[in-house]
Design a protein around this motif. Structure first.
Motif, PDB file in Angstrom:
ATOM      1  N   SER A 122       0.744  -1.147   0.026  1.00  0.00           N
ATOM      2  CA  SER A 122      -0.016  -0.260  -0.237  1.00  0.00           C
ATOM      3  C   SER A 122       0.510   1.431  -0.151  1.00  0.00           C
ATOM      4  N   LYS A 123       1.690   1.342   0.552  1.00  0.00           N
ATOM      5  CA  LYS A 123       2.474   2.934   0.537  1.00  0.00           C
ATOM      6  C   LYS A 123       3.457   3.063  -0.519  1.00  0.00           C
ATOM      7  N   TRP A 124       3.451   2.488  -1.832  1.00  0.00           N
ATOM      8  CA  TRP A 124       4.341   2.651  -2.306  1.00  0.00           C
ATOM      9  C   TRP A 124       3.029   3.471  -3.145  1.00  0.00           C
ATOM     10  N   LYS A 125       1.929   3.363  -2.956  1.00  0.00           N
ATOM     11  CA  LYS A 125       1.236   3.700  -4.109  1.00  0.00           C
ATOM     12  C   LYS A 125       0.215   5.500  -3.001  1.00  0.00           C
ATOM     13  N   TYR A 126       0.267   5.131  -1.867  1.00  0.00           N
ATOM     14  CA  TYR A 126      -0.749   5.883  -0.756  1.00  0.00           C
ATOM     15  C   TYR A 126       0.422   6.478   0.603  1.00  0.00           C
ATOM     16  N   ARG A 127       1.352   6.016   0.337  1.00  0.00           N
ATOM     17  CA  ARG A 127       2.912   6.844   1.673  1.00  0.00           C
ATOM     18  C   ARG A 127       2.215   6.682   2.680  1.00  0.00           C
ATOM     19  N   GLN A 128       2.593   7.837   3.167  1.00  0.00           N
ATOM     20  CA  GLN A 128       1.750   8.130   4.740  1.00  0.00           C
ATOM     21  C   GLN A 128       0.496   6.922   5.066  1.00  0.00           C
ATOM     22  N   ARG A 129      -0.472   7.388   4.092  1.00  0.00           N
ATOM     23  CA  ARG A 129      -2.411   7.429   4.286  1.00  0.00           C
ATOM     24  C   ARG A 129      -2.142   5.885   3.981  1.00  0.00           C
ATOM     25  N   ALA A 130      -1.406   4.564   3.644  1.00  0.00           N
ATOM     26  CA  ALA A 130      -1.546   3.423   3.777  1.00  0.00           C
ATOM     27  C   ALA A 130      -2.091   3.106   4.642  1.00  0.00           C
ATOM     28  N   TYR A 131      -0.807   3.335   6.409  1.00  0.00           N
ATOM     29  CA  TYR A 131      -1.539   3.068   7.303  1.00  0.00           C
ATOM     30  C   TYR A 131      -3.115   2.879   7.571  1.00  0.00           C
ATOM     31  N   ARG A 132      -3.584   4.174   7.324  1.00  0.00           N
ATOM     32  CA  ARG A 132      -5.237   3.980   7.580  1.00  0.00           C
ATOM     33  C   ARG A 132      -5.543   3.312   6.387  1.00  0.00           C
ATOM     34  N   TYR A 133      -5.453   3.064   5.549  1.00  0.00           N
ATOM     35  CA  TYR A 133      -6.318   1.760   4.704  1.00  0.00           C
ATOM     36  C   TYR A 133      -6.020   0.743   5.226  1.00  0.00           C
ATOM     37  N   ILE A 134      -4.469   0.025   5.228  1.00  0.00           N
ATOM     38  CA  ILE A 134      -4.537  -1.007   5.824  1.00  0.00           C
ATOM     39  C   ILE A 134      -5.720  -1.455   7.006  1.00  0.00           C
ATOM     40  N   TYR A 135      -5.440  -0.218   7.925  1.00  0.00           N
ATOM     41  CA  TYR A 135      -6.310  -0.688   9.432  1.00  0.00           C
ATOM     42  C   TYR A 135      -7.958  -0.948   8.846  1.00  0.00           C
ATOM     43  N   LEU A 136      -8.062  -0.095   7.760  1.00  0.00           N
ATOM     44  CA  LEU A 136      -9.928  -0.282   7.293  1.00  0.00           C
ATOM     45  C   LEU A 136      -9.745  -1.461   6.328  1.00  0.00           C
ATOM     46  N   ASP A 137      -8.611  -1.614   5.757  1.00  0.00           N
ATOM     47  CA  ASP A 137      -9.143  -3.227   4.357  1.00  0.00           C
ATOM     48  C   ASP A 137      -9.366  -4.674   6.270  1.00  0.00           C
ATOM     49  N   ALA A 138      -8.393  -4.218   7.154  1.00  0.00           N
ATOM     50  CA  ALA A 138      -8.843  -5.538   7.861  1.00  0.00           C
ATOM     51  C   ALA A 138      -9.800  -5.525   8.958  1.00  0.00           C
ATOM     52  N   GLY A 139     -10.509  -3.957   8.470  1.00  0.00           N
ATOM     53  CA  GLY A 139     -11.548  -4.038   9.752  1.00  0.00           C
ATOM     54  C   GLY A 139     -12.991  -4.545   8.295  1.00  0.00           C
ATOM     55  N   HIS A 140     -12.607  -4.355   7.599  1.00  0.00           N
ATOM     56  CA  HIS A 140     -13.038  -5.418   5.996  1.00  0.00           C
ATOM     57  C   HIS A 140     -13.567  -6.228   6.136  1.00  0.00           C
ATOM     58  N   ILE A 141     -12.580  -7.483   7.046  1.00  0.00           N
ATOM     59  CA  ILE A 141     -12.201  -8.409   6.007  1.00  0.00           C
ATOM     60  C   ILE A 141     -12.712  -9.543   7.675  1.00  0.00           C
ATOM     61  N   ALA A 142     -12.265  -8.309   8.842  1.00  0.00           N
ATOM     62  CA  ALA A 142     -12.615  -9.324   9.838  1.00  0.00           C
ATOM     63  C   ALA A 142     -14.377  -9.343   9.922  1.00  0.00           C
ATOM     64  N   GLN A 143     -15.289  -7.350   9.442  1.00  0.00           N
ATOM     65  CA  GLN A 143     -16.673  -7.787   9.387  1.00  0.00           C
ATOM     66  C   GLN A 143     -17.500  -9.248   8.496  1.00  0.00           C
TER      67      GLN A 143
END
Length: 163
Positions: A93-114
């Motif tokens: 994620s970081k290659w594309k979203y830089r610092q914002r990647a961390y936010r997206y990673i946690y959102l992705d994990a939340g979708h998977i857990a849901q």
């Protein structure tokens, strides 16, 4: 449950789509499974490979107590039939979203857990998300470095306790 969390739903040439959304369809989240009492599966830790739709065994044996200890002593991890462990390969994620990647990673994990909660409930299973954990201990247990790939979330899954 594995399909519901990270199964591939469509293949569009260079892109694959999964059951849970991912920022930019980059899918930085990897799934590991601790099997303690799963019919047809030897006890141990496995890595889920969505493209092959299989499990690669990482370690053999009942490691549920070690994982429970790494989850701040939460006994539900030691008694659950299985535990899902989600890691992030940050650079996906970081290659594309830089610092914002961390936010997206946690959102992705939340979708998977849901999706795990929904599929588990449909199967009559209890699911409990776990964010309280010792990162280094979980990373060591599943054999990731904690830098390029690191644990971000977990969930225990099992038959509900009888009242």
């Amino acid at each position: 449950l594995l399909w519901a969390t990270q199964g591939i739903t469509a293949d569009a040439g260079d892109f694959e789509f999964r059951t849970a959304p991912s920022a930019g369809a980059l899918y930085p989240i990897e799934t590991y499974l601790l099997a303690r009492a799963v019919d047809g599966l030897e006890q141990g830790i496995y890595h889920f490979r969505p493209r092959k739709f299989d499990l690669e065994q990482i370690q053999k044996g009942d490691l549920s107590r070690a994982l429970a200890q790494a989850a701040l002593g939460q006994t539900m991890v030691a008694t659950a039939q299985a535990a899902f462990i989600w890691t992030a390969i940050v650079e996906r994620s970081k290659w594309k979203y830089r610092q914002r990647a961390y936010r997206y990673i946690y959102l992705d994990a939340g979708h998977i857990a849901q999706n795990l909660y929904l599929a588990g409930t449909a199967e009559g299973l209890g699911v409990c998300g776990i964010g309280a954990l010792f990162d280094d201990a979980v990373n060591a247990l599943i054999g990731v470095d904690g830098i390029e790939e690191t644990v971000v979330y977990m969930a225990s899954v099992g038959l509900p306790a009888k009242a």
